[in-house]
Every structure is written in C-alpha cells, then in structure tokens.
Design a protein around this motif. Structure first.
Motif, PDB file in Angstrom:
ATOM      1  N   GLY A 191      12.572  16.627  25.902  1.00  0.00           N
ATOM      2  CA  GLY A 191      13.718  15.926  25.335  1.00  0.00           C
ATOM      3  C   GLY A 191      13.719  16.001  23.822  1.00  0.00           C
ATOM      4  O   GLY A 191      12.941  16.733  23.208  1.00  0.00           O
ATOM      5  N   GLU A 192      14.609  15.247  23.212  1.00  0.00           N
ATOM      6  CA  GLU A 192      14.758  15.202  21.748  1.00  0.00           C
ATOM      7  C   GLU A 192      13.791  14.179  21.175  1.00  0.00           C
ATOM      8  O   GLU A 192      13.819  13.003  21.532  1.00  0.00           O
ATOM      9  N   GLU A 193      12.922  14.625  20.271  1.00  0.00           N
ATOM     10  CA  GLU A 193      11.984  13.711  19.635  1.00  0.00           C
ATOM     11  C   GLU A 193      12.620  13.060  18.408  1.00  0.00           C
ATOM     12  O   GLU A 193      13.401  13.681  17.694  1.00  0.00           O
ATOM     13  N   PHE A 194      12.244  11.801  18.169  1.00  0.00           N
ATOM     14  CA  PHE A 194      12.708  11.129  16.958  1.00  0.00           C
ATOM     15  C   PHE A 194      11.750  10.011  16.582  1.00  0.00           C
ATOM     16  O   PHE A 194      10.924   9.577  17.387  1.00  0.00           O
ATOM     17  N   SER A 195      11.849   9.594  15.335  1.00  0.00           N
ATOM     18  CA  SER A 195      10.980   8.549  14.788  1.00  0.00           C
ATOM     19  C   SER A 195      11.806   7.290  14.560  1.00  0.00           C
ATOM     20  O   SER A 195      12.896   7.344  13.992  1.00  0.00           O
ATOM     21  N   TYR A 270       5.523   2.381  13.466  1.00  0.00           N
ATOM     22  CA  TYR A 270       6.175   3.656  13.738  1.00  0.00           C
ATOM     23  C   TYR A 270       6.149   3.910  15.226  1.00  0.00           C
ATOM     24  O   TYR A 270       5.081   3.866  15.856  1.00  0.00           O
ATOM     25  N   CYS A 271       7.304   4.157  15.791  1.00  0.00           N
ATOM     26  CA  CYS A 271       7.415   4.542  17.192  1.00  0.00           C
ATOM     27  C   CYS A 271       7.827   6.004  17.245  1.00  0.00           C
ATOM     28  O   CYS A 271       8.946   6.351  16.853  1.00  0.00           O
ATOM     29  N   GLY A 272       6.907   6.865  17.693  1.00  0.00           N
ATOM     30  CA  GLY A 272       7.233   8.265  17.909  1.00  0.00           C
ATOM     31  C   GLY A 272       7.805   8.401  19.305  1.00  0.00           C
ATOM     32  O   GLY A 272       7.087   8.234  20.296  1.00  0.00           O
ATOM     33  N   LEU A 273       9.106   8.659  19.400  1.00  0.00           N
ATOM     34  CA  LEU A 273       9.810   8.582  20.679  1.00  0.00           C
ATOM     35  C   LEU A 273      10.387   9.931  21.090  1.00  0.00           C
ATOM     36  O   LEU A 273      10.555  10.831  20.276  1.00  0.00           O
ATOM     37  N   ILE A 274      10.695  10.025  22.378  1.00  0.00           N
ATOM     38  CA  ILE A 274      11.371  11.202  22.898  1.00  0.00           C
ATOM     39  C   ILE A 274      12.454  10.729  23.862  1.00  0.00           C
ATOM     40  O   ILE A 274      12.221   9.843  24.697  1.00  0.00           O
ATOM     41  N   PRO A 280      14.655   6.713  26.384  1.00  0.00           N
ATOM     42  CA  PRO A 280      13.588   6.916  25.401  1.00  0.00           C
ATOM     43  C   PRO A 280      12.234   6.474  25.925  1.00  0.00           C
ATOM     44  O   PRO A 280      12.109   5.444  26.590  1.00  0.00           O
ATOM     45  N   LYS A 281      11.203   7.295  25.618  1.00  0.00           N
ATOM     46  CA  LYS A 281       9.827   6.975  25.973  1.00  0.00           C
ATOM     47  C   LYS A 281       8.943   7.170  24.749  1.00  0.00           C
ATOM     48  O   LYS A 281       9.291   7.914  23.830  1.00  0.00           O
TER      49      LYS A 281
END
Length: 421
Positions: A191-195, A270-274, A280-281
């Motif tokens: 999936g798309e990663e985001f911070s 900081y939540c490194g999410l995808i 989102p996970k």
C-alpha cells in the motif's frame, strides 16, 4: 528565553532554526550540532549526546528554559529521565515511553494488546527458529532488528533466501550489535506509506500535516534503506478520512495504552503507516521527529513554535496553526556510498537563501574555517514550498543542477509518487 536542542543532524537544524524564529526566544543552543547550523545563528555546544550530566550542568548554568531532545538513542538512554530528575524540563518521552521505538517487539506487544492494526509477526533470538518461520510464511516478508539501527535495520525481502540471509546477518553475524540480538519478522504489507506525527502530552495530542519519506537510496525505491533521502508534505493522495481513521484506530488507543501501562507519553510521536486495502496499519513507531520529515513539516508551521512547546510542557492546549495551501518538498544530498562506506571532506555549495532553505546534517568547516565540508552520510537538504509537488520539484532540482555535487548524490524522484495518482 533560551532553549537547548540535543542532536546534530538535519532534524535538529530544522527544530533549532524554527525555535530561534519564535517570538520571545533569545538564543538557541545545539549540542553538539554541526558547523552548518552556525550559518543560521545557532550556537553550538561541544557536548556529546551521551554526556547527560554535562548537558544538565550546561542547562543550569545558562538558564535554559527547556530542552528539546532530537535523537532516538538519547531518548533510549534516558536523557529525559535524567533532566527531569535534575529538576529540568525536557521535551521528549522517558526511556520507558520511548521503548515504543527502541524495541520493535515491545511496540508490537502494545499494538496487539490495545487493538492497533499492524502486520502479523513473530519475534526471534534463535536463528534456526527465525529461519523456520520465514520458510513457513514465504516471501515477500520483512525482517527487522528489534533495537535501534539508524533507520537501516529493516530488510524488505523479496525472496525467502534474502530474508534468511538478513536474519543470519542480524542474529549470527552481529551486523547491528545488540540491536539485532532479536529480530521481528513481519508480514509484508502492500500500500501507500505515509508518516503521521503528533505533539503529545498524555492523552492529549495535536496532529501535524501528513508526510511521505523516501527511505531507499536510489530512484524508483531501489537500493538499500537509508535514514531518508527526501520527503514532502502534505500527501495530496491521502484523504482526510484516512487521517481521521488513523487517529481513531492508532493514535488514540496507543496513547491510552501507554498510560494504562504506566508509561504516559510526552513529546513527538511518529506513526509510520501504510494504507492497505483494510485501512491504515502501523509499520513502526518512532519516539521523536523523523528525519527528513521534520525539515518539510516545520516550515509549514505558522504559529509560535517555542510557545507551542512551552504550552504542551505546561499541560496547556497550544494554539498550533499550519500553512493551508501548497506543498513543502525537500531533497537530501548524501555522500557517495551512503548508507555504506563513504568519504568525507567534499567541499559543499554555498548555503541557499530566500525560497530555498538549506538544512545541514553532516557538515564541518575546514581547518582554515572558510570552506564547509561534508562530514557524514547525509550531508544537507534543500527544502522549498510551492503550489504543487511538480512546482516544488522544479525549484529544488533546478537549484541542484546549478550546484557542484561531485562526490555527492541525491534522488531525482522525490515526490513523484504524488504525481502518479
């Protein structure tokens, strides 16, 4: 007001520069900092990050109002605990709260216990058991050193053989020392990663604009993982509903869980999410600002940064405001060979001004005190804000083309994921 920022990289440069721009701030010290920061009138303090007692003495002697802790290793070593015990304010989590970052296994346990969505996983200190788990799960699969590894302790393995090799390097070859004495092996998430960052005090939190980092060394997300080669904010392809879901499903339960565990959280989360097909996970948590995301998030802050932090430390609701329009984008310039062996001593281009900000991560003056030379893996970062991702790219890359970057390299596709949607 005088403030101390602990750390030496581009993240700390951005934090310190923003604090010095705040009304009511007289002086900002950075310990130990790097020479490039002095070009923004920041004062360096020759104290190593590990020398907590010297930092405390300096803070007392110089009437420091509070200190902002930048790096993960300082937090893991309990610098906030030491400052607090000395009667000093420090913005950052205690050692126990920072375990969300310095132990990936602990973070996983918290997520499972409090229902935070994340990848299925197993934790191993025995290589043969790790190998058997990898072979049973198949590839692609992710192998992570449990402890801190400067952003380089994660291997996204496309084959079983690659995953087994990564586990072997960590558990048997001691590639990351004690940090790799245990490994967390995770399901690969697509999936798309985001911070997603938040200012936090207990169960109160204040969400920042979304950002997207670029971890791989080379264009097209090729090559080894690095500490980050560039970033942009906000992420236009992410809807507000995705952010809202992440707040409800991830930020709130993890902060309540930390309170329930007797580890209330203060500082930057900081939540490194995808963004997966199931929503989102969490990929990982960090217990501090990310680098290079800090350098593209803080220029978007329009409120008084120092006052915002003071209010959070005092348990007050801060008045935090952000730039609404446009996109802020930054490209990291690194030493050839990074994140592996690299040379130092490359002469750096002149510092930019105006619409392009230069943040220094690894820079040192030559012995004659004139030329600024490279002194690290990631050396400097150029950042700008424009109406669109494309416009911001044009500004930064046109500037880089005018600079002599011999002995250095950078990715030419930072932000391009936003243009593909």
């Amino acid at each position: 007001m005088k403030i101390l920022v602990v750390g030496s990289g581009g993240r700390e440069h951005a934090i310190a520069k923003k604090l010095l721009e705040s009304d009511g701030v007289e002086q900002v010290f950075v310990a130990p900092g790097n020479d490039g920061m002095t070009l923004d009138d920041l004062d360096l303090v020759d104290i190593a990050i590990s020398e907590h007692s010297k930092m405390i003495d300096f803070a007392k002697e110089n009437d420091i109002a509070w200190s902002f802790i930048g790096p993960d290793d300082a937090l893991a070593a309990g610098i906030v605990d030491d400052f607090n015990q000395a009667g000093l304010k420090a913005f950052g989590p205690t050692r126990l709260a920072a375990e969300l970052e310095w132990s990936k296994d602990f973070a996983k346990e918290i997520m499972v216990k409090y229902g935070v969505p994340t990848a299925a996983y197993g934790t191993f200190s025995d290589f043969e058991k790790a190998k058997a788990y990898i072979e049973a799960q198949g590839a692609p699969i992710v192998v992570k050193a449990d402890g801190l590894a400067l952003g380089k302790g994660v291997v996204v393995a496309e084959t079983v053989e690659q995953a087994v090799e990564a586990a072997h390097e960590m558990l048997l070859d001691n590639k990351f020392g004690d940090s790799g004495a245990r490994v967390v092996i995770e399901e690969f998430l697509d999936g798309e990663e985001f911070s997603l960052f938040a200012f936090v005090n207990g169960d109160k939190f204040y969400i920042m604009p979304t950002a997207q980092d670029h971890k791989r060394a080379y264009d097209g997300d090729k090559g080894p993982n690095t500490g980050g080669m560039g970033a942009y904010a906000p992420v236009p392809q992410l809807s507000q509903s995705v952010v809202d879901t992440a707040v409800e499903a991830i930020v709130k339960p993890v902060l309540k869980g930390m309170i329930a565990e007797g580890r209330p959280y203060l500082g930057i989360l900081y939540c490194g999410l995808i963004l997966t097909a199931d929503g989102p996970k969490v990929i990982e948590f960090n217990a501090r600002f990310g680098d290079p995301e800090t350098q593209i998030i803080l220029p978007r802050l329009t409120s008084n940064f120092a006052q915002n932090i003071s209010d959070i430390l005092d348990g007050k609701d801060p008045s935090i405001t952000w730039t609404d329009g446009g996109v802020t984008l930054g490209v990291v310039v690194a030493s050839n060979g990074y994140p592996l062996a690299y040379d130092k001593g490359v002469k750096l281009p002149a510092k930019t001004d105006g619409d392009i900000i230069t943040y220094y991560a690894g820079a040192k003056f030559a012995e004659n005190g004139r030329a600024l030379l490279s002194n690290g893996g990631r050396v400097y970062m150029l950042v700008t804000t424009a109406d669109t991702v494309q416009a911001a790219q044009d500004i930064i890359y046109n500037q880089l083309k005018t600079q002599n970057t011999e002995g250095l390299f950078y990715r030419t596709d930072i932000g391009s994921k936003a243009l593909k949607d």
